[in-house]
Design a protein around this motif. Structure first.
Motif, PDB file in Angstrom:
ATOM      1  N   GLU A 441       0.833  -1.199   0.000  1.00  0.00           N
ATOM      2  CA  GLU A 441       0.000   0.000   0.000  1.00  0.00           C
ATOM      3  C   GLU A 441       0.871   1.254   0.000  1.00  0.00           C
ATOM      4  N   ILE A 442       0.302   2.334  -0.553  1.00  0.00           N
ATOM      5  CA  ILE A 442       1.053   3.578  -0.625  1.00  0.00           C
ATOM      6  C   ILE A 442       0.742   4.446   0.576  1.00  0.00           C
ATOM      7  N   THR A 443       1.788   4.961   1.167  1.00  0.00           N
ATOM      8  CA  THR A 443       1.666   5.812   2.342  1.00  0.00           C
ATOM      9  C   THR A 443       2.590   7.004   2.125  1.00  0.00           C
ATOM     10  N   LEU A 483       3.371   0.193  12.528  1.00  0.00           N
ATOM     11  CA  LEU A 483       1.959   0.392  12.235  1.00  0.00           C
ATOM     12  C   LEU A 483       1.127  -0.819  12.634  1.00  0.00           C
ATOM     13  N   GLN A 485       1.336  -3.835  11.363  1.00  0.00           N
ATOM     14  CA  GLN A 485       0.953  -4.663  10.221  1.00  0.00           C
ATOM     15  C   GLN A 485       1.852  -5.888  10.185  1.00  0.00           C
ATOM     16  N   LEU A 529     -11.033   9.203  13.486  1.00  0.00           N
ATOM     17  CA  LEU A 529      -9.619   9.047  13.156  1.00  0.00           C
ATOM     18  C   LEU A 529      -8.815  10.269  13.589  1.00  0.00           C
ATOM     19  N   GLN A 532      -6.144   9.454  16.012  1.00  0.00           N
ATOM     20  CA  GLN A 532      -5.265   8.370  15.573  1.00  0.00           C
ATOM     21  C   GLN A 532      -3.842   8.919  15.557  1.00  0.00           C
ATOM     22  N   ILE A 535      -1.185   8.957  12.451  1.00  0.00           N
ATOM     23  CA  ILE A 535      -1.533   9.571  11.183  1.00  0.00           C
ATOM     24  C   ILE A 535      -1.883  11.036  11.379  1.00  0.00           C
ATOM     25  N   ALA A 538      -4.582  12.941   5.633  1.00  0.00           N
ATOM     26  CA  ALA A 538      -4.616  12.117   4.436  1.00  0.00           C
ATOM     27  C   ALA A 538      -4.687  13.032   3.227  1.00  0.00           C
ATOM     28  N   PRO A 548      -2.704   7.870   3.462  1.00  0.00           N
ATOM     29  CA  PRO A 548      -2.555   8.440   4.799  1.00  0.00           C
ATOM     30  C   PRO A 548      -1.181   9.117   4.901  1.00  0.00           C
TER      31      PRO A 548
END
Lengths: 708, 152
Positions: A441-443, A483, A485, A529, A532, A535, A538, A548
């Motif tokens: 995924e792109i962040t 994160l 993940q 969010l 959060q 982050i 976005a 994000p």
């Protein structure tokens, strides 16, 4: 008259007039004979009196009236305004200013009631709400004009859309009619006349096709025009929130005058770029940091007139405050020609404060040492002064610039002076980020937070280790782990590690890949969010995908919290550096610069990066270098200009220059070679070996020894 | 019930309109005036580390909207079908927010007098999410207190 609705407008007007009055007074002090300045002061005081009177702020109008009288007298005989009078006038301006700020905070004017204005006993909240002057925004008429011009354009486009809709309807009808006739024809037996009708159908189809074609062309024109209007509209709306930086700068002549008096310094202030526009929110936030920088420059930077004479300098210190726009960013420079920062004194203070050991500090670059002045509670001064020297304030500079997504750079030369450059976004809406890939995924990570990008790091660099990079111990963490993940499958050698700089320290973040650098419209996240931590917000990519934007400060804290338990320290052997003075990469894009650095330092070359031609020249003149690799499109001084400068400098004339640019036309190449470049590569088209080979050849044989 | 609603929608003979939607086999409803639009849930961007009831972020015509997972809020098991659902974009919140549901049923008028209290046997947490229970021609419908659901 219910005046509460006008209080906000009065506050804004009064602030402006007070600024002009202050500046005019400073000028009058410098040239006491100027009838023009006296007239200006008179005018401003008179107008201020009038407005205050009208709204019943009698205390303000009273003081303004006295000022007016004084300058009526001064018009006849300037000697009225002596040194004592100046101090008095400045003090009365301060009094008015204090009163105006009270009004701004919504404090009702007692004089209004005294003056008999029917203040009445209305519900208390209502006027207070309306009189929140901080909420209003004054907009230059020409900005509104350009918006007004767009409105009829949009109406025209909307009419066109209706028209196209009707056209489309008519074509649809024709098709339907033709379809019915073809159906009928199918039922009847084929005769000669029927066959003739086929030709007729073909003609109708032909005409429909033509109408369709012109419709498609028109719609595509409309669409292009609409895109243009939309973009213009977006730009104009952003413009509405932009103010000239002069609204902050205009307070400085007075502030500098007061500060130089209280420190017994002589200061000659120069300001440039007042008209540079920044978003209102940015302007409001940088006012304080700038005051601290100016204060610091006058107190710490500039020497007393006596000391300056002994050092062979003019008695008045030069202080420059400059704003300049670079694409979507603004550089604000505060420069003094004072004593400069002494790295030795900084090191001693750092040891005293337990920031680092003396041996470690020896390894630090000057740039890193200079950044210590922004540490909370850091001061090299042994005695403190009234205004600065307690180490209070300078940390505000970095914290504020950080929150705005900007950076601070300090340059200083002992005995010659200090320059502080704030690199700020013009608008908070646009954020420069580096897009990265993690777990498919792109962040995004804000570019301002990234210090280095290490490509193809050795396998030994793993999550949870502390690694030594450029003499500093940096904890390494996999972004997936931070994160929460699952670890990505591609955790093999040749990973990319981003060195992140936060206020509290540095951190190495392992990611799967770096994609590119982009400017995105930052959107804050609210609701569930909003809190959060990892982050910050976005943004949307061109294809509509959501990315994000990570809050690196929060991620750093996560690492520090887990550090005690999992971190194992391994010391990395310093990379083998070839016998070379070094390659200077001149490039304003962080990602491109780091790509070059990755290739070259992988081959053992010492690499440093300059962000534009000006910085490059400064670095090149400081010591010996082997080679320059430069981009073309850069702020301040572009790559071609840099090359021209190098060729004109007898000491740097023989330095090989490789231009790497996305401008690839014959003309661009020619202008590069004309300027004196030795090679010209197109960005994205050369491979690593090609550039390495060139660098190797040029370093081995010099510019003359290689034929491109 | 917001004072707004009683003022803007005088009780018509057939009742107030509700949007009915499905989570699995169960039907739920929310007041129609809180609906902004319904779209197919495409390209949901999950946010690592977010609370369980936050499905992620969705791009609704250029606006980044927070998508709330209705199943998670109501304590239902995650959908097994793996089918993409729908996003009900909501209005009258001070930030863009929507509800992820399996599918849309219909718009039903519901008479306020035909709304019963939710079963007391439910866990208190679930009860808090409901205005009450009612029934329409296709069966029972749980009427959500959408402010409580979103702001949980």
């Amino acid at each position: 008259m219910d005046t509460s609705a006008f209080t906000g407008k009065f506050v804004e007007e009064a602030r402006d007039r007070l600024k002009s009055l202050g500046n005019a007074l400073v000028r009058l002090e410098a040239q006491p004979q100027s009838a023009e300045v006296i007239a200006e002061i008179f005018r401003e005081a008179h107008s201020l009196k009038g407005s205050a009177q009208m709204l019943g702020f009698l205390d303000i109008s009273h003081i303004a009236h006295q000022l007016e009288d004084l300058f009526v007298a001064a018009k006849r005989d300037v000697r009225v305004i002596d040194g004592r009078a100046f101090d008095l006038v400045f003090r009365s301006l301060d009094l008015i200013a204090a009163r105006v700020e009270e009004l701004a905070r919504g404090k009702a004017a007692p004089e209004a009631a005294k003056a008999g204005a029917p203040a009445g006993q209305k519900p208390a909240q209502a006027p207070r709400r309306r009189a929140a002057p901080g909420q209003s925004l004054r907009v230059a008429v020409e900005k509104l004009d350009s918006l007004t011009h767009l409105a009829p354009e949009m109406v025209i486009q909307s009419l066109k859309a209706t028209e196209r809709h009707h056209e489309l309807r008519r074509v649809e009808l024709s098709i339907a009619r033709l379809r019915d006739r073809v159906r009928e024809a199918r039922l009847a037996p084929p005769t000669r006349s029927r066959i003739a009708e086929l030709g007729e159908y073909a003609d109708v189809l032909d005409s429909i096709t033509r109408r369709m074609r012109s419709l498609v062309t028109n719609v595509s024109d409309d669409q292009a025009r609409l895109t243009l209007i939309t973009e213009e509209l977006r730009q104009h709306v952003i413009d509405l929130t932009m103010l000239p930086v002069g609204t902050v700068f205009d307070t400085f002549p007075r502030a500098v005058r007061d500060l130089s008096r209280s420190f017994d310094k002589e200061v000659e202030l120069t300001m440039t770029g007042r008209e540079t526009e920044l978003e209102k929110r940015v302007i409001e936030k940088i006012a304080d940091p700038l005051v601290h920088l100016v204060r610091n420059a006058i107190d710490h930077g500039l020497e007393s007139p006596g000391d300056r004479k002994r050092a062979g300098k003019p008695p008045a210190g030069a202080l420059l405050i400059a704003a300049e726009q670079h694409g979507n960013r603004c550089h604000i420079t505060v420069r003094d020609d004072g004593r400069g920062i002494d790295p030795k004194a900084l090191r001693a203070a750092a040891v005293r404060k337990g920031i680092a050991a003396a041996a470690e500090l020896e390894q630090w670059t000057n740039e890193r040492l200079f950044n210590l002045i922004f540490e909370p509670g850091f001061s090299t001064r042994t005695e403190t002064t009234d205004v600065s020297g307690r180490g209070v304030g300078m940390d505000v500079v970095r914290v504020t610039v950080d929150t705005l997504g900007g950076t601070v750079r300090v340059q200083s030369e002992l005995g010659r002076g200090t320059t502080v450059v704030l690199d700020l976004p013009l608008s908070l809406a646009l954020l420069r980020v580096v897009l990265i890939e993690v777990s498919g995924e792109i962040t995004a990570i804000p570019t301002a937070a990234i210090r280095r990008i290490l490509n193809g790091t050795p396998e030994t660099m793993k999550h949870g280790q502390v690694v030594e990079i450029e003499g500093e111990s940096i904890p390494i963490a996999a972004l997936t782990a931070l994160l929460g993940q699952p670890a990505s499958g591609a955790a093999s050698a040749g990973q990319t590690v981003l060195i992140i700089e936060t206020r509290e320290g540095r951190l190495g973040v392992m990611v799967d890949a770096v994609i590119e650098e982009q400017e995105l419209v930052f959107q804050e996240l609210r609701g569930p969010l909003g809190d959060q931590l990892t982050i910050a917000g976005a943004a949307l990519l061109g294809n509509g995908e959501i990315v994000p934007i990570l809050d690196m400060q929060a991620l750093y804290q996560r690492v520090v919290q887990s550090a005690g338990t999992e971190m194992a320290i391994t010391t990395q052997a310093p990379p083998v550096t070839r016998q070379s003075s070094g390659v200077l990469v001149v490039e304003d894009s962080l990602v491109a610069a780091e790509m070059h650095r990755g290739i070259l330092s992988g081959a053992g070359y010492h690499v440093e990066i300059a962000q534009d031609g000006v910085e490059a020249l400064e670095l090149l003149r400081r010591r010996d270098w082997d080679l320059v690799i430069t981009d073309v499109d850069m702020p301040n001084m572009n790559g071609v200009e840099l090359t021209v400068h190098l060729r004109a400098d007898p000491r740097l004339r023989r330095l090989p220059v490789i231009i790497v640019s996305s401008r690839d036309s014959g003309d661009n190449r020619r202008s590069g070679f004309d300027a004196g470049a030795d090679a010209y590569l197109a960005k994205g088209e050369f491979d690593q070996n090609e550039i390495l080979e060139l660098v190797r050849k040029f370093i081995a044989h010099g510019r003359e020894g290689v034929t491109p | 019930m917001t004072p707004d609603e009683t003022a803007a929608e005088p009780a018509k003979p057939e009742g107030d309109p509700y949007l009915g939607f499905f989570l699995g086999d169960e039907m739920y409803g929310l007041p129609l005036h809180r609906l902004r639009e319904v779209c197919r849930l495409e390209h949901l961007r999950r946010v690592p580390g977010a609370a369980a009831h936050v499905a992620g972020l969705v791009n609704v015509r250029g606006e980044i909207m927070c998508a709330i997972d209705a199943r998670a809020i109501l304590g239902l098991a995650p959908s097994l079908s793996g089918e993409v659902g729908y996003l009900i974009a909501l209005r009258d919140f001070d930030y863009p927010v929507g509800l992820v549901v399996d599918s849309i049923a219909d718009i039903f008028p519901i008479d306020p007098s035909a709304i019963d209290a939710p079963p007391s046997a439910w866990p208190a947490e679930r009860i808090a999410c409901f205005v009450g229970m009612s029934s329409v021609r296709t069966g029972p419908i749980g009427l959500l207190d959408i402010d409580r659901v979103v702001k949980r």
